[in-house]
Design an enzyme around this catalytic site. Sequence first.
Site, mmCIF file in Angstrom:
data_model
loop_
_atom_site.group_PDB
_atom_site.id
_atom_site.type_symbol
_atom_site.label_atom_id
_atom_site.label_comp_id
_atom_site.label_asym_id
_atom_site.label_seq_id
_atom_site.Cartn_x
_atom_site.Cartn_y
_atom_site.Cartn_z
ATOM 1 N N LYS A 211 -4.779 6.929 -11.502
ATOM 2 C CA LYS A 211 -5.276 7.810 -10.860
ATOM 3 C C LYS A 211 -4.284 9.151 -10.884
ATOM 4 O O LYS A 211 -4.470 10.122 -11.233
ATOM 5 C CB LYS A 211 -5.803 7.535 -9.526
ATOM 6 C CG LYS A 211 -6.166 8.704 -8.798
ATOM 7 C CD LYS A 211 -6.833 8.402 -7.409
ATOM 8 C CE LYS A 211 -6.939 9.439 -6.551
ATOM 9 N NZ LYS A 211 -7.823 8.931 -5.124
ATOM 10 N N GLY A 272 -8.367 4.559 -4.680
ATOM 11 C CA GLY A 272 -8.209 3.731 -5.871
ATOM 12 C C GLY A 272 -8.933 2.696 -5.653
ATOM 13 O O GLY A 272 -9.540 2.029 -6.652
ATOM 14 N N ARG A 273 -9.214 1.933 -4.488
ATOM 15 C CA ARG A 273 -9.882 0.852 -4.136
ATOM 16 C C ARG A 273 -11.356 0.874 -4.306
ATOM 17 O O ARG A 273 -11.990 -0.187 -3.899
ATOM 18 C CB ARG A 273 -9.194 0.127 -2.941
ATOM 19 C CG ARG A 273 -9.423 0.801 -1.660
ATOM 20 C CD ARG A 273 -8.631 0.183 -0.637
ATOM 21 N NE ARG A 273 -8.579 1.300 0.442
ATOM 22 C CZ ARG A 273 -7.402 2.128 0.617
ATOM 23 N NH1 ARG A 273 -6.701 2.559 -0.198
ATOM 24 N NH2 ARG A 273 -7.432 2.845 1.836
ATOM 25 N N HIS A 389 -12.062 -29.168 -1.517
ATOM 26 C CA HIS A 389 -10.890 -30.150 -1.717
ATOM 27 C C HIS A 389 -9.699 -29.702 -1.349
ATOM 28 O O HIS A 389 -8.639 -30.347 -1.720
ATOM 29 C CB HIS A 389 -11.253 -30.788 -3.281
ATOM 30 C CG HIS A 389 -12.463 -31.215 -3.309
ATOM 31 N ND1 HIS A 389 -12.858 -32.652 -3.075
ATOM 32 C CD2 HIS A 389 -13.684 -30.602 -3.727
ATOM 33 C CE1 HIS A 389 -14.192 -32.848 -3.534
ATOM 34 N NE2 HIS A 389 -14.628 -31.654 -3.913
ATOM 35 N N LYS A 509 7.989 1.878 -1.993
ATOM 36 C CA LYS A 509 8.115 2.396 -3.147
ATOM 37 C C LYS A 509 9.284 3.223 -3.428
ATOM 38 O O LYS A 509 10.235 3.234 -4.282
ATOM 39 C CB LYS A 509 6.995 2.985 -3.634
ATOM 40 C CG LYS A 509 5.662 2.749 -4.012
ATOM 41 C CD LYS A 509 4.915 3.906 -4.605
ATOM 42 C CE LYS A 509 3.224 3.518 -4.471
ATOM 43 N NZ LYS A 509 2.344 4.598 -4.613
HETATM 44 C C1 G6Q Z 1 -5.923 2.093 -3.631
HETATM 45 C C2 G6Q Z 1 -4.367 2.360 -3.748
HETATM 46 C C3 G6Q Z 1 -3.660 1.732 -4.831
HETATM 47 C C4 G6Q Z 1 -3.608 2.478 -6.292
HETATM 48 C C5 G6Q Z 1 -2.573 2.105 -6.931
HETATM 49 C C6 G6Q Z 1 -2.631 2.448 -8.366
HETATM 50 O O1 G6Q Z 1 -6.570 2.516 -3.065
HETATM 51 O O2 G6Q Z 1 -4.264 3.677 -3.604
HETATM 52 O O3 G6Q Z 1 -3.719 0.352 -4.878
HETATM 53 O O4 G6Q Z 1 -4.926 2.195 -6.692
HETATM 54 O O5 G6Q Z 1 -1.206 1.996 -6.413
HETATM 55 O O6 G6Q Z 1 -2.260 3.962 -8.295
HETATM 56 P P1 G6Q Z 1 -2.617 4.863 -9.809
HETATM 57 O O7 G6Q Z 1 -4.050 4.717 -10.055
HETATM 58 O O8 G6Q Z 1 -2.461 6.242 -9.144
HETATM 59 O O9 G6Q Z 1 -1.705 4.301 -10.768
#
Ligand code: G6Q
Length: 549
Positions: A211, A272-273, A389, A509
């Site tokens: 993203k 993202g999620r 199991h 980070k």
């Molecule tokens: C999801 C988060 C996170 C994100 C990743 C990748 O909701 O924001 O998991 O998707 O950090 O980010 P980029 O797509 O920006 O690389």
Amino acid sequence: MKSFMATYLTETSAYHALAVHHQQIHDVHLRELFANDSTRGERLTLDALGIYFDYSKHRINDETVNLLLALAQERGVAEKRDAMFRGDKINVTEKRAVLHIALRAPRDAEIFVDGVNVVPEVHAVLDKMSAFSKRVRDGEWQGATGKRIRNVVNIGIGGSDLGPVMAYEALKFYSARDMNFRFVSNVDGTDFAEATRDLNADETLFIISSKTFTTQETMTNAQTARNWFLSQINDERAIAKHFVAVSTNEQEVVRFGIDAANMFVFWDWVGGRYSMDSAIGLSTMLAIGPENFRAMLDGFHAMDEHFRTAPFEKNMPVLMGLLAFWYNTFFDAQTIAVLPYDQYLKRFPAYLQQLTMESNGKRVTLQGETIEYQTSPIFWGEPGTNGQHSFYQLIHQGTKLIPCDFIAFTQTLNKLPPHHDILMANVFAQTEALAFGKTADEVRAEGTPEWLVPHRVFPGNRPTTTILAEKLDPATLGKLIALYEHSVFVQGALWDIDSFDQWGVELGKVLAKKILGELETGDLGTGDLRLEHDSSTNALIRKYRASKK
Ligand code: G6Q
């Protein structure tokens, strides 16, 4: 927007009523609840969109449901839902709309962000993805040496990886079997090395999914992919045929060296999620084809509409969210196990972990007040019957209460009798055993010696939901994912938290960037670099530097 959250959760009248009710019901056994109501097993179910949702094996009665529904009302869940669908900026800490529902809206829908209808843009990207996917799948899109693309490698992490991996595995039955799909996420070079070791560059397409297009792991892997590619095909111009990007950040995509024409966009109102049904799903579309991808989107949309319009007492995501809240808040249940009885759903629990825990793992309210009640439970799980199991022992006889979601399909995609009957017998047996257990008298009646009786007793009263659909197809997968997405929303609304930010991933980070400099610079031998961390971190860094030497 009217604020519905003026009152702290535990001060609401509905919460108090639930707390009192919990005292009355928490010792009542499911044996008793079923014995006193012969219709319970059919009554406490929903049947919508081809999904049979059985919540009868929960430690609830009609009053529990009514009180939970009253809580949903008092917490303004419906109003918050409507605000999301309307495009209000409900992600308050990032000042963003939350509109994954727009990603699967039909072409003629209208959903506005800052006065602009976003649906035409969504469909323009889908059309571009479809045209591209067709060309690649048909072999029309040729690599630098004129060969067709046989390998697709998605490079992304978090939301730009977990959804695509899960969907590829879940829908593998529908995928192009003459192509390989690989996913590289970890910054550990092993991930890239193993994913590409048997691939030829001239048959390989890399999808750089990010993203922001600034994520350290993804950019490192993307650069490695570029070097790997150029080491086999020493021609910068060939990059255009073998690298595409999925991102919101055109500037960075172009700076990396990918042509803007080979970029598939999405928008800041897609978290993202919540992005696997956006262009982030390009690898999914390449695998299963545009028609199947659109069928998946239709499944998502059907569940969106159900969530938006069904009365709460018949609303699957609402009931699912309320039940999660019930155990987490009043029974001190720390986790929820998701147990898919379908091998294709093996990555579904991992996907749900991000969806649920990154969304609702928060400790302050929308207004920034510290929260003293429990928020997100821990989600975990493995496909059945494997879990039976291993960890089911604890669920049956351990000291912890673990509500479980059993997910199963009446039809199998791989008909190999008697496998499916055996698989399904296990689903039904497990939920029955968890609910009703086995009493000491029943164990004795089997002739068990007295000393062994306590070990063989199953207390039961372990709550489960059974989610049963006909078969795992793209539409059903879309419905299932949207079910969990909206359940997460409901829980976040009850807790009054921002389910759509993720500040918790930031600190690590920032610190990693600082430490990386310390690992790379200075005279490795002497350990004279001034380190200003705590004594433990300093010692670990020194140890690593010494070993690097
Ligand atoms: C999801 C988060 C996170 C994100 C990743 C990748 O909701 O924001 O998991 O998707 O950090 O980010 P980029 O797509 O920006 O690389």
